[in-house]
Motif scaffolding. Sequence first.
Motif, short mmCIF file in Angstrom:
data_model
loop_
_atom_site.label_atom_id
_atom_site.label_comp_id
_atom_site.label_asym_id
_atom_site.label_seq_id
_atom_site.Cartn_x
_atom_site.Cartn_y
_atom_site.Cartn_z
N LEU A 228 -1.74 -9.61 -0.12
CA LEU A 228 -2.19 -9.11 1.29
C LEU A 228 -2.80 -7.67 1.03
CD1 LEU A 228 0.52 -10.46 3.39
CD2 LEU A 228 -1.92 -11.04 3.41
N THR A 229 -1.92 -6.88 -0.02
CA THR A 229 -2.24 -5.57 -0.16
C THR A 229 -3.49 -5.51 -0.90
OG1 THR A 229 0.13 -4.86 -0.31
CG2 THR A 229 -1.42 -3.28 -1.37
N ARG A 230 -3.76 -6.41 -1.91
CA ARG A 230 -4.89 -6.37 -2.76
C ARG A 230 -6.09 -6.45 -1.93
NH1 ARG A 230 -5.52 -10.64 -7.93
NH2 ARG A 230 -7.40 -9.50 -8.87
N ALA A 231 -6.17 -7.15 -0.99
CA ALA A 231 -7.11 -7.27 0.22
C ALA A 231 -7.27 -6.16 1.11
CB ALA A 231 -6.93 -8.38 1.00
N PRO B 85 -0.62 4.05 -10.06
CA PRO B 85 -0.23 3.05 -9.18
C PRO B 85 -0.56 1.67 -9.80
CG PRO B 85 -2.12 4.00 -8.67
CD PRO B 85 -1.76 4.90 -9.70
N VAL B 86 0.47 0.68 -9.77
CA VAL B 86 0.53 -0.63 -10.31
C VAL B 86 0.78 -1.77 -9.15
CG1 VAL B 86 1.27 -2.15 -12.10
CG2 VAL B 86 1.15 0.38 -12.56
N LEU B 87 -0.02 -2.48 -9.01
CA LEU B 87 0.10 -3.67 -7.83
C LEU B 87 0.26 -4.78 -8.48
CD1 LEU B 87 -0.01 -4.22 -4.72
CD2 LEU B 87 -2.65 -5.05 -5.22
N VAL B 88 1.57 -5.43 -8.07
CA VAL B 88 1.81 -6.84 -8.59
C VAL B 88 1.46 -7.87 -7.34
CG1 VAL B 88 3.46 -6.55 -10.47
CG2 VAL B 88 4.38 -6.69 -7.95
N LEU C 39 0.88 -1.27 -0.07
CA LEU C 39 -0.09 0.02 0.11
C LEU C 39 0.84 1.31 0.15
CD1 LEU C 39 -2.94 0.91 0.08
CD2 LEU C 39 -2.88 0.89 2.45
N ARG C 40 2.13 1.27 0.83
CA ARG C 40 2.86 2.22 0.69
C ARG C 40 3.46 2.83 -0.74
NH1 ARG C 40 5.38 -0.62 4.88
NH2 ARG C 40 6.68 -1.48 3.12
N ASP C 41 3.59 1.81 -1.54
CA ASP C 41 4.01 1.99 -2.96
C ASP C 41 3.02 2.56 -3.81
OD1 ASP C 41 6.48 0.65 -2.41
OD2 ASP C 41 5.53 -1.31 -3.12
N VAL D 299 -7.14 -0.09 -1.79
CA VAL D 299 -6.16 0.14 -2.69
C VAL D 299 -6.78 1.56 -3.24
CG1 VAL D 299 -4.98 -1.93 -2.54
CG2 VAL D 299 -6.44 -1.06 -4.63
N PRO D 300 -5.92 2.52 -3.88
CA PRO D 300 -6.37 3.27 -4.55
C PRO D 300 -7.26 2.97 -5.89
CG PRO D 300 -4.08 3.88 -4.13
CD PRO D 300 -4.42 2.60 -3.51
N SER D 301 -8.29 3.95 -6.06
CA SER D 301 -9.19 3.35 -7.11
C SER D 301 -8.75 3.10 -8.45
CB SER D 301 -10.50 4.39 -7.02
OG SER D 301 -9.95 5.56 -7.60
N ASN D 302 -7.70 3.94 -8.93
CA ASN D 302 -7.03 3.63 -10.13
C ASN D 302 -6.02 2.71 -10.33
OD1 ASN D 302 -5.37 5.38 -8.80
ND2 ASN D 302 -4.79 6.61 -10.63
#
Length: 176
Positions: A151-154, A141-144, A128-130, A157-160
């Motif tokens: 865990l972060t995905r749960a 913002p791009v989450l892998v 989430l910090r990233d 997260v920012p809407s975009n």
Amino acid sequence: MQLIILDRDGVINYDSDDYIKSVDEWIALPGALDAIARLSRAGWTVAVATNQSGLARGYYTVPVLESMHQVLRDAVQQRGGHLGLITYCPHGPDDHCSCRKPLPGLLEQVAQHYQTPLDGVWFVGDSLRDLQAAVAVNAQPVLVCTGKGELTRAQAVPSNTLIFADLSAVADQLLS
């Protein structure tokens, strides 16, 4: 300039709650080095912005960290790619610096180095910090889902936020 910024631990290499303290503990995630090399060969500038509070905690030294980063650079180069600027925050969570993510300092260092705005630039992370750091500089913002990504995905997260399985999938998307 086509710029992409990556977090390190959990995105490029395996992460550990005990910290990555040596070159021997620095182990690339499957496909990550190839993804960086593919992006680089296609004309992308790939930079890294990583919190490294293990320095402040005394778990390893700057020369050890630089050795890890040299291993990373060499591995990308062996695959025909180039890794650009690596910025890191050496501070602990209570040091009140401006560079520790989620604050934007590391990303601003990348922008200053390349003399480019970060509007819409993809910042790939697993925490989430990233994602919050990306939002702070108007980056994408791009989450892998590697590292702490699931865990972060749960979390909220920012809407975009764009979500991918791993760095290889990010590269596939950008190169398609």
